[in-house]
Design an enzyme around this catalytic site. Structure first.
Site, PDB file in Angstrom:
ATOM      1  N   ASP A   1      35.408  38.470  30.879  1.00 56.93           N
ATOM      2  CA  ASP A   1      35.495  37.096  30.366  1.00 56.93           C
ATOM      3  C   ASP A   1      34.705  37.090  29.061  1.00 56.93           C
ATOM      4  O   ASP A   1      33.486  37.284  29.079  1.00 56.93           O
ATOM      5  CB  ASP A   1      34.871  36.107  31.355  1.00 56.93           C
ATOM      6  CG  ASP A   1      35.670  36.014  32.643  1.00 56.93           C
ATOM      7  OD1 ASP A   1      36.905  35.882  32.565  1.00 56.93           O
ATOM      8  OD2 ASP A   1      35.069  36.078  33.727  1.00 56.93           O
TER       9      ASP A   1
ATOM     10  N   ASP B   1      44.070  28.762  37.764  1.00 55.19           N
ATOM     11  CA  ASP B   1      42.735  28.358  38.214  1.00 55.19           C
ATOM     12  C   ASP B   1      42.920  27.191  39.182  1.00 55.19           C
ATOM     13  O   ASP B   1      43.477  26.156  38.803  1.00 55.19           O
ATOM     14  CB  ASP B   1      41.866  27.938  37.028  1.00 55.19           C
ATOM     15  CG  ASP B   1      41.641  29.079  36.048  1.00 55.19           C
ATOM     16  OD1 ASP B   1      41.581  30.242  36.499  1.00 55.19           O
ATOM     17  OD2 ASP B   1      41.542  28.822  34.837  1.00 55.19           O
TER      18      ASP B   1
END
Length: 250
Positions: A11, A130
């Protein structure tokens, strides 16, 4: 039986690898180029690079950094963040991506999944989702988890498959960064409803969590970040544990 895949995830924000809990409180986790090289050497099956602020900041993925990471790895490389149109995917493909991951843009423009799959092949298209559990349902969230939609996660997964996604990367926001294990119940439910590979993400804290997600949810791959970045789990040891538990790994 197909081999189960272990996938470290970078990330990336402002050129550095970061990691948080439930998508907030980000802290530094190292140089993405260096980490990519380490994971390639350790025997990771694939690598995912997510420019986590690109969509929120309304910009494209940082191409120079992508190219630098791509030079370090000899394993399949998936890139996501700020991909809104066909041209973005083409640029990333030329920068070294084997696959691209689309999330918010796919929800806002579902036809993008069809177009990418038609142009590059389904195997090139990973739809990342998500999800958060609210009011007894799982809902899709956008912009790095900042925006809740009214779209039910299970319905969106099935639509993504129908539109040509080659894989689904499902991140449980409730489990993300907690190190309490993957959301095996949800993952099993979703995996049973689709025919394309499912990548589990969110919650890995120890080697047993990987055993559990493969045995209980039968996912194709498990993705994790901080446990790998901070050396809490080494990939060769993890693969050995999976073998001992009767799971096929490369």
């Amino acid at each position: 039986m197909l081999a189960k895949r272990i996938i470290p995830c970078l990330d990336v924000k402002d050129g550095r690898t970061v990691k948080g809990v439930n998508f907030v409180d980000l802290r530094d986790a190292g140089d993405p180029v260096e980490l990519a090289w380490q994971y390639s050497e350790q025997g990771a099956d694939e690598l995912v690079f997510l420019d986590i602020a690109a969509t929120h900041e309304g910009r494209k993925t940082t191409i120079d950094l992508v190219k630098a990471v791509a030079r370090q790895v000899n394993i399949p490389f998936t890139i996501g963040g700020g991909i809104n149109e066909m041209k973005d995917a083409e640029i990333l493909l030329n920068a070294g991506a084997d696959k691209i991951s689309i999330n918010s843009a796919a929800v806002r423009n579902p036809q993008l999944i069809n177009d990418l799959a038609a142009a590059f092949g389904a195997q090139f298209v990973v739809v990342a989702i998500d999800t958060r559990y609210l009011e007894g349902q799982n809902f899709v969230h956008l912009s790095g988890g900042r925006i809740k939609t009214e779209i039910k996660t299970e319905e969106w997964v099935r639509e993504a498959q129908e539109r040509g996604a080659g894989e689904i990367l499902l991140t449980s926001m409730d489990h993300d960064g907690t190190k309490n294990g993957f959301d095996n119940g949800l993952l099993k439910k979703i995996n049973d409803s689709i025919t394309i590979p499912l990548i589990a993400s969110g919650g890995a804290g120890n080697q047993q969590h990987f055993v559990d997600v493969f045995q209980q949810a039968n996912v194709d791959a498990a993705l994790a970040a901080s446990v790998f970045h901070y050396g809490e789990i080494l990939i060769p040891e993890l693969k050995n544990t999976l073998r001992i538990n009767g799971l096929v790994v490369r």
